[in-house]
Design a protein around this motif. Sequence first.
Motif, mmCIF file in Angstrom:
data_model
loop_
_atom_site.group_PDB
_atom_site.id
_atom_site.type_symbol
_atom_site.label_atom_id
_atom_site.label_comp_id
_atom_site.label_asym_id
_atom_site.label_seq_id
_atom_site.Cartn_x
_atom_site.Cartn_y
_atom_site.Cartn_z
ATOM 1 N N MET A 1 -1.255 1.939 9.344
ATOM 2 C CA MET A 1 -0.662 1.979 7.813
ATOM 3 C C MET A 1 -1.638 1.239 6.783
ATOM 4 S SD MET A 1 2.553 0.608 5.700
ATOM 5 C CE MET A 1 3.095 2.234 5.204
ATOM 6 N N LYS A 2 -2.092 1.423 5.978
ATOM 7 C CA LYS A 2 -3.201 0.468 5.265
ATOM 8 C C LYS A 2 -2.637 -0.833 4.602
ATOM 9 C CE LYS A 2 -4.960 5.100 3.249
ATOM 10 N NZ LYS A 2 -4.603 5.550 1.895
ATOM 11 N N ASN A 4 -2.585 -2.154 1.152
ATOM 12 C CA ASN A 4 -2.674 -2.333 0.326
ATOM 13 C C ASN A 4 -2.321 -0.776 -0.480
ATOM 14 O OD1 ASN A 4 -2.002 -1.979 -2.083
ATOM 15 N ND2 ASN A 4 -4.477 -2.459 -3.214
ATOM 16 N N ASN A 5 -0.566 -0.384 0.565
ATOM 17 C CA ASN A 5 -0.503 0.717 -0.129
ATOM 18 C C ASN A 5 0.938 0.366 -0.188
ATOM 19 O OD1 ASN A 5 -0.188 3.755 0.787
ATOM 20 N ND2 ASN A 5 1.555 3.643 2.266
ATOM 21 N N VAL A 7 4.546 2.847 -1.900
ATOM 22 C CA VAL A 7 5.652 3.955 -2.212
ATOM 23 C C VAL A 7 6.159 3.916 -3.059
ATOM 24 C CG1 VAL A 7 7.230 6.004 -1.658
ATOM 25 C CG2 VAL A 7 4.231 4.997 -0.278
ATOM 26 N N GLU A 77 3.196 7.571 -4.411
ATOM 27 C CA GLU A 77 2.427 6.772 -3.016
ATOM 28 C C GLU A 77 0.904 6.012 -3.622
ATOM 29 O OE1 GLU A 77 0.912 6.744 2.022
ATOM 30 O OE2 GLU A 77 2.199 8.515 1.099
ATOM 31 N N LYS A 79 -2.018 2.678 -4.566
ATOM 32 C CA LYS A 79 -2.323 1.425 -4.081
ATOM 33 C C LYS A 79 -2.589 0.537 -4.841
ATOM 34 C CE LYS A 79 -7.429 1.624 -4.905
ATOM 35 N NZ LYS A 79 -8.920 2.035 -3.981
ATOM 36 N N THR A 101 -2.168 7.979 -5.443
ATOM 37 C CA THR A 101 -2.818 8.515 -4.096
ATOM 38 C C THR A 101 -2.101 9.880 -3.685
ATOM 39 O OG1 THR A 101 -2.170 7.439 -2.039
ATOM 40 C CG2 THR A 101 -4.035 6.998 -3.117
#
Length: 131
Positions: A1-2, A4-5, A7, A77, A79, A101
């Motif tokens: 997982m990134k 800076n993500n 949801v 979703e 950043k 994104t």
Amino acid sequence: MKDNNVVIRGNVGSDAKVIITEKDVKMTILSVAISNNYKNSENEYVKKDPTWVDVICFNNNANKASVIQKGERVSIEGKLSTVVKKNEKGENIKELTIIATDLERVSILRNTSMDGLDDQFVENLAEQEGF
């Protein structure tokens, strides 16, 4: 997982705002209300004011978001990003926003928006995001 993500899922508070930059980059801005309601220890429903989040969409996501209307439920979703905009006094303020994104319409429910953007902000954001 990134790192800076984020949801989120929530209801859109106003019709989508579409902006075309001088470089022909399409941006769509949504204002999304995220529910803070919960059930307490006595199993009673507690209604709280929502948290409002501005979401900025580019390219294909901008096209998908451009037809979204007030009241629709969306799942997004993206950043986190900081934007600088002017408040009602004309002062620059920083706000946390989401650069989408992925965007999905969950349903239409009919249930504040991102004002104060200037042309230079729009151009800088599009360039910063690589568009």
